[in-house]
Design a protein around this motif. Structure first.
Motif, PDB file in Angstrom:
ATOM      1  N   ASN A  75       0.630  -1.278  -0.019  1.00  0.00           N
ATOM      2  CA  ASN A  75       0.068   0.021  -0.050  1.00  0.00           C
ATOM      3  C   ASN A  75       0.913   1.245  -0.073  1.00  0.00           C
ATOM      4  OD1 ASN A  75       0.823   0.591   2.866  1.00  0.00           O
ATOM      5  ND2 ASN A  75      -1.288  -0.624   3.462  1.00  0.00           N
ATOM      6  N   GLN A  76       0.521   2.363   0.140  1.00  0.00           N
ATOM      7  CA  GLN A  76       1.258   3.482   0.034  1.00  0.00           C
ATOM      8  C   GLN A  76       2.185   3.686   1.140  1.00  0.00           C
ATOM      9  OE1 GLN A  76      -1.209   7.090   0.507  1.00  0.00           O
ATOM     10  NE2 GLN A  76       0.265   8.618  -0.170  1.00  0.00           N
ATOM     11  N   ASN A  77       2.092   3.203   2.212  1.00  0.00           N
ATOM     12  CA  ASN A  77       3.206   3.218   3.351  1.00  0.00           C
ATOM     13  C   ASN A  77       3.961   1.863   3.429  1.00  0.00           C
ATOM     14  OD1 ASN A  77       2.448   5.888   4.129  1.00  0.00           O
ATOM     15  ND2 ASN A  77       0.749   5.143   5.081  1.00  0.00           N
ATOM     16  N   GLU A  78       3.286   0.744   3.302  1.00  0.00           N
ATOM     17  CA  GLU A  78       4.040  -0.592   3.606  1.00  0.00           C
ATOM     18  C   GLU A  78       4.064  -1.525   2.242  1.00  0.00           C
ATOM     19  OE1 GLU A  78       2.290  -1.179   8.214  1.00  0.00           O
ATOM     20  OE2 GLU A  78       1.399  -2.157   6.368  1.00  0.00           O
ATOM     21  N   LEU A  79       5.119  -2.276   2.197  1.00  0.00           N
ATOM     22  CA  LEU A  79       4.949  -3.408   1.449  1.00  0.00           C
ATOM     23  C   LEU A  79       5.573  -4.803   2.164  1.00  0.00           C
ATOM     24  CD1 LEU A  79       8.132  -4.099   0.050  1.00  0.00           C
ATOM     25  CD2 LEU A  79       7.794  -2.014  -0.958  1.00  0.00           C
ATOM     26  N   MET A  80       5.043  -5.720   1.674  1.00  0.00           N
ATOM     27  CA  MET A  80       5.495  -7.048   2.395  1.00  0.00           C
ATOM     28  C   MET A  80       5.967  -7.930   1.282  1.00  0.00           C
ATOM     29  SD  MET A  80       5.424  -9.327   4.966  1.00  0.00           S
ATOM     30  CE  MET A  80       4.369  -8.691   6.121  1.00  0.00           C
ATOM     31  N   MET A  81       7.102  -8.569   1.208  1.00  0.00           N
ATOM     32  CA  MET A  81       7.547  -9.502   0.583  1.00  0.00           C
ATOM     33  C   MET A  81       7.897 -10.848   1.054  1.00  0.00           C
ATOM     34  SD  MET A  81      11.151  -7.672  -0.343  1.00  0.00           S
ATOM     35  CE  MET A  81      10.526  -6.091  -0.339  1.00  0.00           C
ATOM     36  N   ALA A  82       8.041 -11.927   0.318  1.00  0.00           N
ATOM     37  CA  ALA A  82       8.460 -13.140   0.567  1.00  0.00           C
ATOM     38  C   ALA A  82       9.287 -14.037  -0.160  1.00  0.00           C
ATOM     39  CB  ALA A  82       7.077 -14.188   1.056  1.00  0.00           C
ATOM     40  N   GLY A  83       9.948 -14.988   0.246  1.00  0.00           N
ATOM     41  CA  GLY A  83      10.885 -15.803  -0.597  1.00  0.00           C
ATOM     42  C   GLY A  83      12.081 -15.993   0.374  1.00  0.00           C
ATOM     43  N   THR A  84      13.190 -16.634  -0.387  1.00  0.00           N
ATOM     44  CA  THR A  84      14.213 -16.911   0.480  1.00  0.00           C
ATOM     45  C   THR A  84      15.065 -15.481   0.339  1.00  0.00           C
ATOM     46  OG1 THR A  84      13.940 -18.969   0.079  1.00  0.00           O
ATOM     47  CG2 THR A  84      16.071 -18.197   0.908  1.00  0.00           C
ATOM     48  N   ILE A  85      15.305 -14.790   1.400  1.00  0.00           N
ATOM     49  CA  ILE A  85      16.071 -13.620   1.406  1.00  0.00           C
ATOM     50  C   ILE A  85      17.305 -14.002   1.909  1.00  0.00           C
ATOM     51  CG2 ILE A  85      16.371 -11.330   2.698  1.00  0.00           C
ATOM     52  CD1 ILE A  85      13.643 -11.290   3.215  1.00  0.00           C
ATOM     53  N   LEU A  86      18.429 -13.875   0.777  1.00  0.00           N
ATOM     54  CA  LEU A  86      19.870 -14.152   1.213  1.00  0.00           C
ATOM     55  C   LEU A  86      20.753 -12.534   1.720  1.00  0.00           C
ATOM     56  CD1 LEU A  86      20.420 -15.912  -2.099  1.00  0.00           C
ATOM     57  CD2 LEU A  86      19.946 -16.875   0.111  1.00  0.00           C
ATOM     58  N   SER A  87      20.377 -11.691   1.236  1.00  0.00           N
ATOM     59  CA  SER A  87      21.082 -10.430   1.662  1.00  0.00           C
ATOM     60  C   SER A  87      20.317  -9.159   1.557  1.00  0.00           C
ATOM     61  CB  SER A  87      22.360 -10.211   1.077  1.00  0.00           C
ATOM     62  OG  SER A  87      22.193 -10.080  -0.267  1.00  0.00           O
ATOM     63  N   VAL A  88      20.550  -8.221   2.275  1.00  0.00           N
ATOM     64  CA  VAL A  88      19.841  -6.654   2.213  1.00  0.00           C
ATOM     65  C   VAL A  88      21.107  -5.853   2.015  1.00  0.00           C
ATOM     66  CG1 VAL A  88      18.433  -5.189   3.092  1.00  0.00           C
ATOM     67  CG2 VAL A  88      17.829  -7.658   3.561  1.00  0.00           C
ATOM     68  N   GLU A  89      20.779  -5.056   1.129  1.00  0.00           N
ATOM     69  CA  GLU A  89      21.788  -3.903   0.826  1.00  0.00           C
ATOM     70  C   GLU A  89      21.274  -2.544   0.869  1.00  0.00           C
ATOM     71  OE1 GLU A  89      24.828  -2.925  -2.900  1.00  0.00           O
ATOM     72  OE2 GLU A  89      23.710  -4.675  -2.922  1.00  0.00           O
ATOM     73  N   PHE A  90      21.953  -1.472   1.531  1.00  0.00           N
ATOM     74  CA  PHE A  90      21.635  -0.101   1.611  1.00  0.00           C
ATOM     75  C   PHE A  90      22.428   0.609   0.778  1.00  0.00           C
ATOM     76  CE2 PHE A  90      20.407  -2.332   5.407  1.00  0.00           C
ATOM     77  CZ  PHE A  90      19.207  -2.256   5.638  1.00  0.00           C
ATOM     78  N   ALA A  91      22.062   1.307  -0.503  1.00  0.00           N
ATOM     79  CA  ALA A  91      22.653   2.069  -1.253  1.00  0.00           C
ATOM     80  C   ALA A  91      22.071   3.461  -0.847  1.00  0.00           C
ATOM     81  CB  ALA A  91      22.485   1.931  -2.685  1.00  0.00           C
ATOM     82  N   PHE A  92      23.108   4.522  -0.729  1.00  0.00           N
ATOM     83  CA  PHE A  92      22.807   5.920  -0.313  1.00  0.00           C
ATOM     84  C   PHE A  92      23.283   6.804  -1.746  1.00  0.00           C
ATOM     85  CE2 PHE A  92      23.672   4.122   3.785  1.00  0.00           C
ATOM     86  CZ  PHE A  92      22.609   4.313   4.387  1.00  0.00           C
TER      87      PHE A  92
END
Length: 92
Positions: A75-92
């Motif tokens: 929705n406008q404020n949230e999102l939900m995802m599923a699957g096998t999460i291997l990594s999360v990266e933050f790009a500035f």
């Protein structure tokens, strides 16, 4: 050392009893195991695939890498995802 602007957000957050990161426009991310991820305060999806989902979160882009990734709800404020999460990266 925090900038004057960051101090302002912290003081406002304390007065309103809200998390400072939400007032500052930063994302709130919740990962359940390696199978599910909730992102609050997003600005939209930049790239979508079953191995990578890139989410615009204003000051930062959150890149989720995994296997069989899929968007479950959004929705406008949230999102939900599923699957096998291997990594999360933050790009500035």
């Amino acid at each position: 050392m925090a900038s004057p602007r960051e101090n302002m957000f912290e003081k406002a957050a304390q007065a309103l009893d809200l998390p400072a990161d939400v007032l500052a426009g930063l994302p709130r991310i919740e990962i359940t195991g390696c199978r599910q991820m909730l992102i609050e305060n997003h600005k939209g999806i930049l790239e979508y695939g079953d191995e990578e989902i890139d989410v615009n979160c204003g000051r930062v882009i959150v890149k989720i890498h995994g296997v069989n990734l899929e968007l479950k709800a959004m929705n406008q404020n949230e999102l939900m995802m599923a699957g096998t999460i291997l990594s999360v990266e933050f790009a500035f």
